[in-house]
Design a protein around this motif. Structure first.
Motif, mmCIF file in Angstrom:
data_model
loop_
_atom_site.group_PDB
_atom_site.id
_atom_site.type_symbol
_atom_site.label_atom_id
_atom_site.label_comp_id
_atom_site.label_asym_id
_atom_site.label_seq_id
_atom_site.Cartn_x
_atom_site.Cartn_y
_atom_site.Cartn_z
ATOM 1 N N PHE A 110 -70.273 54.857 -27.019
ATOM 2 C CA PHE A 110 -69.330 54.861 -26.052
ATOM 3 C C PHE A 110 -69.103 56.121 -25.202
ATOM 4 O O PHE A 110 -68.822 57.124 -25.762
ATOM 5 C CB PHE A 110 -67.948 54.094 -26.276
ATOM 6 C CG PHE A 110 -67.138 53.766 -25.083
ATOM 7 C CD1 PHE A 110 -67.487 52.560 -24.440
ATOM 8 C CD2 PHE A 110 -66.226 54.706 -24.430
ATOM 9 C CE1 PHE A 110 -66.582 52.304 -23.311
ATOM 10 C CE2 PHE A 110 -65.401 54.471 -23.326
ATOM 11 C CZ PHE A 110 -65.725 52.889 -22.755
ATOM 12 N N PHE A 111 -69.493 56.355 -23.842
ATOM 13 C CA PHE A 111 -69.450 57.464 -23.169
ATOM 14 C C PHE A 111 -68.804 57.067 -21.835
ATOM 15 O O PHE A 111 -69.048 56.489 -21.095
ATOM 16 C CB PHE A 111 -70.994 57.785 -23.037
ATOM 17 C CG PHE A 111 -71.904 58.189 -24.189
ATOM 18 C CD1 PHE A 111 -72.085 59.273 -24.654
ATOM 19 C CD2 PHE A 111 -72.226 57.016 -24.760
ATOM 20 C CE1 PHE A 111 -72.444 59.437 -25.914
ATOM 21 C CE2 PHE A 111 -72.823 57.294 -26.016
ATOM 22 C CZ PHE A 111 -73.094 58.519 -26.618
ATOM 23 N N TYR A 162 -66.249 51.031 -36.096
ATOM 24 C CA TYR A 162 -66.733 50.151 -34.832
ATOM 25 C C TYR A 162 -65.383 49.104 -34.530
ATOM 26 O O TYR A 162 -64.894 48.738 -35.277
ATOM 27 C CB TYR A 162 -68.009 49.436 -34.758
ATOM 28 C CG TYR A 162 -69.269 50.448 -34.688
ATOM 29 C CD1 TYR A 162 -69.715 51.033 -33.363
ATOM 30 C CD2 TYR A 162 -69.708 50.968 -35.920
ATOM 31 C CE1 TYR A 162 -70.636 51.833 -33.610
ATOM 32 C CE2 TYR A 162 -70.814 51.838 -35.870
ATOM 33 C CZ TYR A 162 -71.083 52.408 -34.698
ATOM 34 O OH TYR A 162 -71.999 53.396 -34.836
ATOM 35 N N ARG A 163 -65.083 49.265 -33.324
ATOM 36 C CA ARG A 163 -63.882 47.967 -32.889
ATOM 37 C C ARG A 163 -64.448 47.401 -31.845
ATOM 38 O O ARG A 163 -65.264 47.563 -31.062
ATOM 39 C CB ARG A 163 -62.775 48.972 -32.251
ATOM 40 C CG ARG A 163 -62.018 50.022 -33.614
ATOM 41 C CD ARG A 163 -60.679 50.489 -33.104
ATOM 42 N NE ARG A 163 -60.431 51.542 -34.124
ATOM 43 C CZ ARG A 163 -59.489 52.164 -34.321
ATOM 44 N NH1 ARG A 163 -58.325 51.726 -33.356
ATOM 45 N NH2 ARG A 163 -58.920 52.824 -35.247
ATOM 46 N N THR A 164 -63.628 46.130 -31.543
ATOM 47 C CA THR A 164 -63.854 45.276 -30.586
ATOM 48 C C THR A 164 -63.198 45.660 -29.273
ATOM 49 O O THR A 164 -61.985 46.029 -29.206
ATOM 50 C CB THR A 164 -63.696 43.914 -30.905
ATOM 51 O OG1 THR A 164 -64.130 43.426 -32.209
ATOM 52 C CG2 THR A 164 -63.919 42.839 -29.908
ATOM 53 N N PHE A 165 -63.940 45.724 -28.087
ATOM 54 C CA PHE A 165 -63.484 46.317 -27.055
ATOM 55 C C PHE A 165 -62.931 45.200 -26.081
ATOM 56 O O PHE A 165 -63.570 44.735 -25.289
ATOM 57 C CB PHE A 165 -64.707 47.110 -26.121
ATOM 58 C CG PHE A 165 -64.395 47.729 -25.068
ATOM 59 C CD1 PHE A 165 -64.001 49.218 -25.316
ATOM 60 C CD2 PHE A 165 -64.512 47.516 -23.683
ATOM 61 C CE1 PHE A 165 -63.640 49.901 -24.240
ATOM 62 C CE2 PHE A 165 -64.300 48.351 -22.706
ATOM 63 C CZ PHE A 165 -63.596 49.565 -22.899
ATOM 64 N N GLY A 166 -61.828 44.689 -26.593
ATOM 65 C CA GLY A 166 -60.937 43.820 -26.154
ATOM 66 C C GLY A 166 -61.882 42.413 -25.637
ATOM 67 O O GLY A 166 -62.547 42.162 -26.525
ATOM 68 N N ARG A 167 -61.589 41.746 -24.604
ATOM 69 C CA ARG A 167 -62.025 40.479 -24.322
ATOM 70 C C ARG A 167 -63.532 40.563 -24.031
ATOM 71 O O ARG A 167 -64.228 39.461 -24.051
ATOM 72 C CB ARG A 167 -61.361 39.760 -23.379
ATOM 73 C CG ARG A 167 -61.127 40.324 -22.078
ATOM 74 C CD ARG A 167 -60.110 39.637 -21.281
ATOM 75 N NE ARG A 167 -60.036 40.256 -19.741
ATOM 76 C CZ ARG A 167 -59.045 40.330 -19.226
ATOM 77 N NH1 ARG A 167 -57.722 39.715 -19.578
ATOM 78 N NH2 ARG A 167 -58.904 40.873 -18.148
ATOM 79 N N LEU A 168 -64.099 41.534 -24.044
ATOM 80 C CA LEU A 168 -65.565 41.798 -23.671
ATOM 81 C C LEU A 168 -66.227 41.648 -24.800
ATOM 82 O O LEU A 168 -67.537 41.419 -24.831
ATOM 83 C CB LEU A 168 -65.950 43.350 -22.937
ATOM 84 C CG LEU A 168 -65.261 43.338 -21.482
ATOM 85 C CD1 LEU A 168 -65.413 45.093 -21.111
ATOM 86 C CD2 LEU A 168 -65.841 42.562 -20.510
ATOM 87 N N GLY A 169 -65.523 41.919 -25.940
ATOM 88 C CA GLY A 169 -66.451 41.580 -27.401
ATOM 89 C C GLY A 169 -67.413 42.612 -27.448
ATOM 90 O O GLY A 169 -68.047 42.618 -28.468
ATOM 91 N N TRP A 170 -67.530 43.605 -26.628
ATOM 92 C CA TRP A 170 -68.410 44.698 -27.109
ATOM 93 C C TRP A 170 -67.869 45.539 -28.599
ATOM 94 O O TRP A 170 -66.723 45.632 -28.600
ATOM 95 C CB TRP A 170 -68.409 46.015 -26.203
ATOM 96 C CG TRP A 170 -68.721 45.537 -24.695
ATOM 97 C CD1 TRP A 170 -69.256 44.524 -24.385
ATOM 98 C CD2 TRP A 170 -68.457 46.233 -23.459
ATOM 99 N NE1 TRP A 170 -69.339 44.116 -23.078
ATOM 100 C CE2 TRP A 170 -68.950 45.694 -22.448
ATOM 101 C CE3 TRP A 170 -67.880 47.640 -23.204
ATOM 102 C CZ2 TRP A 170 -68.666 45.896 -21.051
ATOM 103 C CZ3 TRP A 170 -67.799 48.049 -21.979
ATOM 104 C CH2 TRP A 170 -68.352 47.201 -21.103
ATOM 105 N N GLN A 171 -69.144 45.941 -29.434
ATOM 106 C CA GLN A 171 -68.575 46.431 -30.484
ATOM 107 C C GLN A 171 -68.882 48.006 -30.223
ATOM 108 O O GLN A 171 -70.116 48.494 -30.000
ATOM 109 C CB GLN A 171 -69.522 46.110 -31.742
ATOM 110 C CG GLN A 171 -69.344 44.808 -32.204
ATOM 111 C CD GLN A 171 -67.912 44.503 -32.552
ATOM 112 O OE1 GLN A 171 -67.579 45.289 -33.418
ATOM 113 N NE2 GLN A 171 -67.094 43.532 -32.021
ATOM 114 N N VAL A 172 -67.832 48.785 -30.052
ATOM 115 C CA VAL A 172 -67.951 50.305 -29.810
ATOM 116 C C VAL A 172 -67.210 51.184 -30.676
ATOM 117 O O VAL A 172 -66.756 50.781 -31.482
ATOM 118 C CB VAL A 172 -67.248 50.615 -28.322
ATOM 119 C CG1 VAL A 172 -67.541 49.651 -27.134
ATOM 120 C CG2 VAL A 172 -65.542 50.505 -28.786
ATOM 121 N N SER A 173 -68.252 52.295 -30.645
ATOM 122 C CA SER A 173 -67.458 53.438 -31.778
ATOM 123 C C SER A 173 -66.229 53.921 -31.482
ATOM 124 O O SER A 173 -65.762 53.808 -30.227
ATOM 125 C CB SER A 173 -68.519 54.463 -31.658
ATOM 126 O OG SER A 173 -68.394 55.011 -30.401
#
Ligand SMILES: NC(=O)c1ccc[n+]([C@@H]2O[C@H](COP(=O)([O-])OP(=O)(O)OC[C@H]3O[C@@H](n4cnc5c(N)ncnc54)[C@H](OP(=O)(O)O)[C@@H]3O)[C@@H](O)[C@H]2O)c1
Length: 323
Positions: free
Chosen positions: A48-49, A3-14
């Motif tokens: 993430f879709f 998983y990676r952090t989705f920029g400044r939104l901070g979401w943990q996305v695959s």
């Protein structure tokens, strides 16, 4: 799955997300097979879709809505897109924003997507084409503020036109955009020049799309490949493009480690870049889902292979067939 952090939104996305264009409208799509593929991806950790209202006029969004209802306890991030009102992909220089994304139209399209998806809020709404000349226009900025204020959208992104990674840089400075979707693969390395450094500076998420160059980098196309009548790839892979794409893909074959096939090498090349938040291969088959997600094992390509692949960069400029 990593998983990676989705920029400044901070979401943990695959780091391997899901591209849902094909299942919306490419020929030979089968809804049952598409749903099985989507379910398998969730079982393997995909969260993430990426879809769009334009993919099968809402059909792809509806399939995603069905998936969400099947996994009510899991956080699945949904990204969709507002189609250009003038139905022109890509947008053209000089076209006024009012022809493409007027305020009322943005609001209206968002309501349709919410309905197709069967949700109260869209995680990421993206503009499906973009011109950086629109950066300072009030109409889209007000729509962003109002849709966020109403709770219908959490964040906004821009999906930049094919081979124009820089046609968004000024817009990013406005602060209204949290993610950019861009073509990035073994051939299309040019987002590394200025878009990726800008995204890092502003902590903007990067969605790497078209990892297989619409199929060339799967190594399965030949110079004689054709698609059923009505498939958009017949208009993209015109002879000039198909021949040069196949030649360039074949030139990669000698570099492939014995244990690897071309799709795996293509996926690992993209995943090696830490600026990429998620890569979204287009998939309609369980086998492809399993193979692509298997590339997310944290193992990098050998450094010398990365250097060799860098030499296969192919800088292209939009042309009449490129769409
Ligand atoms: N303007 C935009 O915003 C825009 C434009 C293009 C794409 N996108 C997004 O990016 C996503 C990805 O791009 P794309 O779907 O156009 O192209 P792509 O990911 O480069 O290629 C998709 C093709 O690769 C095949 N494939 C996938 N995994 C494979 C594997 N492991 N082995 C062999 N073949 C494999 C797929 O087959 P099957 O389909 O048969 O599984 C499909 O034919 C789209 O689905 C969409 O979400 C956005």
């Amino acid at each position: 799955m990593q998983y990676r952090t989705f920029g400044r939104l901070g979401w943990q996305v695959s780091e391997v997300g899901y591209g849902m264009w094909g299942m919306g409208g490419w020929t030979e799509s089968d809804d049952q097979e598409s749903m099985e593929s989507l379910r398998r991806s969730v079982e393997l950790g995909c969260n993430f879709f990426d879809t769009a209202l334009a993919y099968g006029q809402g059909h792809s969004e509806q399939l995603l809505g069905q998936l969400l209802r099947e996994y009510p306890d899991q956080k699945l991030y949904l990204a969709t897109k507002i189609p250009p009102r003038n139905a022109q992909w890509p947008s053209r220089r000089g076209t006024p924003l009012s022809d493409v994304f007027p305020y009322e139209y943005i609001m209206e399209m968002t309501d349709i997507s919410l309905k197709n998806l069967g949700v109260d809020q869209i995680d990421l709404m993206q503009f499906h084409v973009w011109e950086d000349d629109w950066a300072d226009e009030q109409d889209w900025q007000n729509a962003v503020l109002d849709l966020k204020g109403q709770g219908k959208v959490e964040a906004f992104g821009v999906s930049v036109n094919r081979w124009e990674p820089e046609n968004v840089l000024r817009t990013l400075e406005t602060g209204y955009i949290d993610a950019v979707q861009v073509i990035y693969n073994i051939f299309d390395q040019n987002p590394e020049d200025t878009l990726f450094p800008k995204a890092e500076e502003l902590n903007i998420a990067i969605i790497a799309r078209v990892p297989f160059d619409e199929g060339t980098l799967t190594g399965t196309l030949t110079k004689d490949t054709t698609w059923p009548k009505g498939d958009w790839r017949n208009t993209y892979f015109v002879q000039e493009n198909l021949e040069s794409s196949v030649d360039r893909a074949e030139a990669l074959r000698p570099l492939m480690p014995e244990s690897m096939d071309m799709p795996e090498m293509a996926m690992r090349f993209i995943l090696a870049n830490p600026t990429v938040s998620t890569v979204i291969p287009g998939m309609r088959k369980v086998r492809n889902v399993e193979r692509n997600i298997a590339a997310s094992d944290g193992k990098a390509l050998p450094g010398d292979l990365m250097n060799q692949l860098r030499e296969h960069r192919w800088d292209r400029t939009p042309t009449y067939w490129s769409q």
